[in-house]
Write a protein that holds these residues in place. Sequence first.
Motif, short mmCIF file in Angstrom:
data_model
loop_
_atom_site.label_atom_id
_atom_site.label_comp_id
_atom_site.label_asym_id
_atom_site.label_seq_id
_atom_site.Cartn_x
_atom_site.Cartn_y
_atom_site.Cartn_z
N PHE A 147 44.78 -17.05 39.71
CA PHE A 147 44.02 -17.82 40.70
C PHE A 147 43.28 -18.96 40.02
CE2 PHE A 147 40.94 -14.68 39.26
CZ PHE A 147 39.74 -15.37 39.21
N SER A 148 43.00 -19.99 40.79
CA SER A 148 42.26 -21.16 40.30
C SER A 148 41.81 -21.96 41.50
CB SER A 148 43.16 -22.02 39.40
OG SER A 148 44.15 -22.68 40.17
N ALA A 149 41.22 -23.12 41.24
CA ALA A 149 40.80 -24.01 42.33
C ALA A 149 41.96 -24.88 42.81
CB ALA A 149 39.65 -24.90 41.86
N HIS A 150 43.13 -24.73 42.17
CA HIS A 150 44.27 -25.59 42.49
C HIS A 150 45.43 -24.77 43.05
CE1 HIS A 150 42.07 -28.41 40.01
NE2 HIS A 150 42.06 -27.51 39.04
N ASN A 153 46.99 -19.78 46.08
CA ASN A 153 46.68 -18.49 45.48
C ASN A 153 45.84 -17.67 46.45
OD1 ASN A 153 43.70 -19.00 44.80
ND2 ASN A 153 44.69 -20.67 43.67
N PHE A 154 45.61 -16.42 46.11
CA PHE A 154 44.94 -15.49 47.01
C PHE A 154 43.53 -15.94 47.34
CE2 PHE A 154 42.48 -11.58 47.80
CZ PHE A 154 43.23 -11.02 48.82
N VAL A 155 42.80 -16.42 46.37
CA VAL A 155 41.41 -16.83 46.61
C VAL A 155 41.36 -17.92 47.67
CG1 VAL A 155 39.36 -17.90 45.61
CG2 VAL A 155 40.61 -16.14 44.32
N LYS A 156 42.18 -18.93 47.50
CA LYS A 156 42.16 -20.04 48.44
C LYS A 156 42.67 -19.63 49.81
CE LYS A 156 43.02 -24.19 47.04
NZ LYS A 156 43.76 -25.35 46.51
N TRP A 267 37.40 -11.10 35.66
CA TRP A 267 37.83 -11.99 36.75
C TRP A 267 36.67 -12.40 37.65
CZ3 TRP A 267 36.85 -10.21 41.61
CH2 TRP A 267 36.80 -8.83 41.82
N ARG A 268 35.61 -11.61 37.67
CA ARG A 268 34.48 -11.97 38.53
C ARG A 268 33.79 -13.24 38.02
NH1 ARG A 268 32.42 -5.87 37.99
NH2 ARG A 268 32.94 -6.52 35.86
N VAL A 274 35.52 -20.70 39.78
CA VAL A 274 36.44 -21.33 40.73
C VAL A 274 35.69 -21.71 42.01
CG1 VAL A 274 38.41 -20.88 42.26
CG2 VAL A 274 38.56 -20.33 39.82
N LEU A 275 34.87 -20.82 42.51
CA LEU A 275 34.12 -21.12 43.73
C LEU A 275 33.18 -22.30 43.51
CD1 LEU A 275 33.31 -17.47 44.87
CD2 LEU A 275 35.03 -19.02 45.85
#
Length: 280
Positions: A147-150, A153-156, A267-268, A274-275
């Motif tokens: 995951f990343s800001a780009h 991915n699951f976070v986005k 990862w936290r 990323v957030l």
Amino acid sequence: MSILVFGRTGQVARELQRAGMVTALGRAEADLSDPAACAAAIHVARPDCVINAAAYTAVDRAEDEDALARTINAEAPGAMARACADLGIPFLHISTDYVFDGQGEAPWQTDDATAPINAYGRSKLAGEEAVRASGANAAILRTSWVFSAHGANFVKTMLRLSETRDALSVVGDQIGGPTPAAAIAEALLTMAGAMTSGQPGGIYHFAGTPAVSWHDFAAEIFRMVGRDVALTSIPTSDYPTPAQRPLNSRLDCAALATDFGIEPPDWRAGLRAVLKELGI
């Protein structure tokens, strides 16, 4: 040290470029569907090291595009690695926990038997085999749940869905280690530096800690951003997809710590970064 990176827009490739130490090739400069062109690009550039951060990653679509997935994920890395062997330079290649069948609960060791359960996993395993057979000083870095800001991915995805929904059902019986793309890039650069100085490669695992389910990963995302989303944990059987997913994606990362001094990332902490980058 000059590093040639295959991939420009992917999550890890973007993070590698942030370091300012690499030359990244996009599809226009090196199309992975043309393995010979990828090898030729290495011979022209003659870098000190090559990192392959590009791949066919459409897991479900690979079920219908097996030949293309194999060309990009197996034939192209094999051609790259052989070019590196010709030039006597290290080659680093990103692989995946999907080379395993996902059974059991123990973290996968680097020498555990592989048995991919979908076309994507089979193409990535074929890539590993081609790299290992190349004769290059090569490192294969298996990772998971990037995951990343780009990119996608699951976070986005969770953040996007939470903008219009106050309740979500998320798979709770798949367990793995979410891995920040930035941490993967940092690990690859550390490994590249050591390998250009003569350290041998091998197969390594690198994933975030602690292990978590997709459901609990989503819960932490929403906790950090302060969004009140009701989450329901569901089994994989309630969320059918064209490609079967492994239930156990835990990876044992001890070998990487022993050989390169690289510890698994929390990862936290990566999620908070990323957030922040996303401005949330």
